[in-house]
Each structure stands twice: as C-alpha cells, then as structure tokens.
Design a protein around this motif. Structure first.
Motif, short mmCIF file in Angstrom:
data_model
loop_
_atom_site.label_atom_id
_atom_site.label_comp_id
_atom_site.label_asym_id
_atom_site.label_seq_id
_atom_site.Cartn_x
_atom_site.Cartn_y
_atom_site.Cartn_z
N PRO A 60 0.86 -1.21 -0.01
CA PRO A 60 -0.11 0.18 -0.01
C PRO A 60 0.69 1.31 -0.21
N GLU A 61 0.40 2.38 -0.71
CA GLU A 61 1.25 3.51 -0.68
C GLU A 61 1.07 4.33 0.51
N GLU A 62 0.22 4.34 1.34
CA GLU A 62 0.24 4.95 2.73
C GLU A 62 0.72 3.91 4.04
N PRO A 63 1.46 4.61 4.79
CA PRO A 63 1.88 3.83 5.69
C PRO A 63 0.86 3.25 6.58
N PHE A 64 1.33 2.00 7.49
CA PHE A 64 0.50 1.42 8.05
C PHE A 64 0.97 1.05 9.52
N GLU A 65 0.78 1.67 10.51
CA GLU A 65 1.37 1.25 11.90
C GLU A 65 1.14 0.20 12.39
N THR A 66 2.04 -0.68 12.51
CA THR A 66 1.50 -2.27 13.16
C THR A 66 1.73 -2.55 14.57
N GLY A 67 1.96 -1.52 15.28
CA GLY A 67 2.30 -1.57 16.69
C GLY A 67 1.48 -0.57 17.43
N ARG A 68 1.58 -0.68 18.67
CA ARG A 68 0.84 0.35 19.77
C ARG A 68 1.89 0.59 20.62
N LEU A 69 1.84 1.86 21.28
CA LEU A 69 2.80 2.35 22.50
C LEU A 69 1.97 2.64 23.54
N PHE A 70 2.31 1.86 24.60
CA PHE A 70 1.60 2.27 25.87
C PHE A 70 2.68 2.84 26.80
#
Length: 76
Positions: A60-70
């Motif tokens: 995909p052209e748009e970035p996809f965040e695969t993680g979460r920051l807590f």
C-alpha cells in the motif's frame, strides 16, 4: 520461511562488529537459500518465488502502523 531462516542463520546469534556486516551476511544467506531445494521438489526456492511474484499485490502507498505504544503506570 521466516522461522526456517531464523533457526538456520540466527541460532546461535551471529557475532558481528557492525550492522553493515550483519546485513552483508543476511544477503549472502538469502542468496544461498534461493538456490535451495525443499525436500525432493523439482524447483529451487527462487524458481518457485519467480512463479508466485506476479500474483502478489503491491504494497500500500500509505504507511500502516503495526504496533501500539503504551505508557503504563507501574508501582510496587
């Protein structure tokens, strides 16, 4: 494939002096694996990938965040 690569090339963890040296080793291992045959199959890993590659969708052209920051609060 990822598990096979990790077990066969990163166990035990290779000792290197730089990230560039590690990347060079990974490239070499990847080329070696391209020539590998799985069991008694008639084609190499690279030959099977060449068949599969045209069927893969583009990234995909748009970035996809695969993680979460807590930021959890921790106490005794």
């Amino acid at each position: 494939m990822i598990g096979y690569f990790r077990r066969n090339h990163f166990v035990p963890v290779p000792e290197v002096s730089s990230l560039a040296e590690l990347n060079e080793m990974v490239e070499q291992w990847d080329r070696q694996d391209d020539a590998r045959r799985i069991g008694s199959r008639p084609k190499t890993v690279a030959e099977y990938f060449a068949i599969e590659q045209p069927l893969l969708m583009p990234l995909p052209e748009e970035p996809f965040e695969t993680g979460r920051l807590f930021t959890p609060r921790v106490d005794r």
